[in-house]
Design an enzyme around this catalytic site. Structure first.
Site, PDB file in Angstrom:
ATOM      1  N   ARG A  88       0.863  -1.182   0.000  1.00 49.33           N
ATOM      2  CA  ARG A  88       0.000   0.000   0.000  1.00 49.33           C
ATOM      3  C   ARG A  88       0.900   1.234   0.000  1.00 49.33           C
ATOM      4  O   ARG A  88       1.927   1.267   0.699  1.00 49.33           O
ATOM      5  CB  ARG A  88      -0.910   0.040   1.233  1.00 49.33           C
ATOM      6  CG  ARG A  88      -2.101  -0.886   1.186  1.00 49.33           C
ATOM      7  CD  ARG A  88      -3.141  -0.475   0.126  1.00 49.33           C
ATOM      8  NE  ARG A  88      -4.276  -1.397   0.072  1.00 49.33           N
ATOM      9  CZ  ARG A  88      -4.354  -2.463  -0.724  1.00 49.33           C
ATOM     10  NH1 ARG A  88      -3.374  -2.750  -1.554  1.00 49.33           N
ATOM     11  NH2 ARG A  88      -5.433  -3.225  -0.711  1.00 49.33           N
ATOM     12  N   HIS A 142      -0.882  -0.155  -9.755  1.00 47.77           N
ATOM     13  CA  HIS A 142      -1.622  -1.108  -8.920  1.00 47.77           C
ATOM     14  C   HIS A 142      -2.124  -2.286  -9.754  1.00 47.77           C
ATOM     15  O   HIS A 142      -3.324  -2.602  -9.746  1.00 47.77           O
ATOM     16  CB  HIS A 142      -2.782  -0.397  -8.206  1.00 47.77           C
ATOM     17  CG  HIS A 142      -3.117  -1.054  -6.890  1.00 47.77           C
ATOM     18  ND1 HIS A 142      -3.382  -0.344  -5.737  1.00 47.77           N
ATOM     19  CD2 HIS A 142      -3.228  -2.362  -6.532  1.00 47.77           C
ATOM     20  CE1 HIS A 142      -3.649  -1.187  -4.750  1.00 47.77           C
ATOM     21  NE2 HIS A 142      -3.559  -2.421  -5.222  1.00 47.77           N
ATOM     22  N   GLU A 199      -2.603   7.536  -4.830  1.00 52.02           N
ATOM     23  CA  GLU A 199      -2.983   6.905  -6.098  1.00 52.02           C
ATOM     24  C   GLU A 199      -4.462   7.039  -6.430  1.00 52.02           C
ATOM     25  O   GLU A 199      -4.856   6.930  -7.603  1.00 52.02           O
ATOM     26  CB  GLU A 199      -2.601   5.413  -6.093  1.00 52.02           C
ATOM     27  CG  GLU A 199      -3.442   4.551  -5.155  1.00 52.02           C
ATOM     28  CD  GLU A 199      -3.081   3.064  -5.216  1.00 52.02           C
ATOM     29  OE1 GLU A 199      -1.876   2.749  -5.124  1.00 52.02           O
ATOM     30  OE2 GLU A 199      -3.995   2.234  -5.350  1.00 52.02           O
TER      31      GLU A 199
END
Ligand code: NAD
Length: 331
Positions: free
Chosen positions: A234, A295, A263
């Site tokens: 993360r 991601h 993000e």
């Protein structure tokens, strides 16, 4: 059961529909992210599905609950975007997908190490423009490296297993060490030791208050000069401005990230015609020794199938009043 699916992408709709074939689940696929503004779209839907960058905080959960939502599932392994305490108060049951494919993220992590460590991305770009010069493409071999794995849960364990084939020295740290890893790696007693002795450090701990900005200026100061950092967990595990400074001073020699603290306003959408207003992110993209992916570590066919099947199972268990096998753990 009517289910609002926030933040849906074309690649996952057919997989979810296939998993729900023959059931009483009716999906309403929505493109927006869930937040306080879009929560009203879920009115009248007993179930809501979200993903990593949706927001299920107190305000959102209150609105969902008022609109009749009783069940919310995230199609992800992490659930840091959900206020679990508020969900309990507003009577919204929670589910997640704890292990749709740890291998997907683990294999991607190894891919990032090899890509950056051997300059494969740069070599590919050069050859595409007929530049066959090898200057600057000298890499390292993993067998000469000490790799530190921070967090040896499902994904970290798979990373250790994959790394063990490369002949490198593997160090590991976790609050709760596990036996499989003990056979393949050496656990160190403290996170600081892991930082101090690793040439390559890969993060696989969840984002929680104790891991927020785990890699800050102090942690960076303990690391070897030229350390290779990888974050596929993360974004907020890294204090990104501190990492940018460490890249500039060459304390960090390589950085590979699949996640970024800010993000939510960038990833999963096409911003190629937009002006990027996040200067820290824009700066990251200027370094030749940095790889950023959007991601995508989770994104394999195997993982999408498992996410869909697990999520549909959770919806069916909720609809029939059964205990949810994949309930989000209580706070
Ligand atoms: P997991 O729960 O199986 O493992 C996490 C491990 O971290 C556990 O062993 C736990 O004991 C350890 N841990 C927790 N806090 C710690 C701390 N402060 N210090 C050291 N160890 C600590 O989780 P997982 O399935 O391995 O996933 C890890 C993370 O990867 C998830 O939380 C998620 O954020 C991220 N993830 C990213 C992607 C992606 O596409 N990039 C996909 C899936 C998961």
């Amino acid at each position: 059961m009517k289910v609002a699916v926030f933040n849906t992408k074309r690649y996952e709709r057919p997989v979810l529909e296939k998993a729900a074939e023959g059931s009483l689940i009716v999906f309403n696929f929505l493109e927006p992210r869930l937040d306080a503004q879009t929560a009203a779209l879920a009115a009248g839907h007993e179930g809501v599905l979200i993903f990593v960058n949706d927001l299920a905080d107190r305000a959102v959960l209150e609105k969902l609950s008022a609109g009749g939502t009783r069940f919310l599932a995230t199609r992800s392994a992490g659930f840091n975007q959900i206020d679990r305490e508020a969900a309990r108060e507003f009577g919204v049951s929670l589910a997640y997908v704890p292990a749709y494919s740890p291998n997907a993220v683990a294999e991607f992590t190894i891919g990032l190490i090899l890509t950056l460590g051997r300059h494969i991305h740069e070599g590919h770009n050069r050859v595409r423009r007929a530049d066959f010069n090898l200057e600057g493409l000298c890499g390292f071999e993993l067998r000469d490296m000490t790799v530190g794995v921070c967090g040896t849960g499902r994904i970290g364990t798979e990373v250790v297993k994959l790394l063990s084939g490369f002949g490198c020295k593997i160090l590991a740290y976790d609050d709760e060490p596990n036996e499989t890893v003990t056979l393949l790696a050496s656990y160190v007693d403290t996170r600081e030791e892991l930082f101090r002795y690793s040439d390559i450090l890969t993060l696989h701990v969840p984002l929680q208050p104790s891991t927020f900005h785990l890699i800050d200026q102090t942690a960076l100061g303990m690391m070897k000069d030229g350390v290779f950092l990888i974050n596929t967990s993360r974004g907020a595990l890294l204090d990104t401005p501190a990492v940018v400074e460490a890249l500039k001073s060459r304390k960090v020699g390589f950085l590979a990230i699949d996640v970024y603290e800010e993000e939510a306003s960038l990833f999963f959408e096409d911003h190629s015609s937009d002006i990027i207003s996040d200067d820290t992110f824009a700066r990251l993209l200027t370094f030749p020794n940095v790889i950023v992916t959007g991601h995508q570590a989770f994104l394999t066919q195997h993982a999408l199938r498992n996410i869909a099947e697990t999520t549909v199972q959770s919806l069916q268990e909720f609809a029939s009043g059964m205990p949810c096998t994949y309930a989000v753990p209580a706070p």
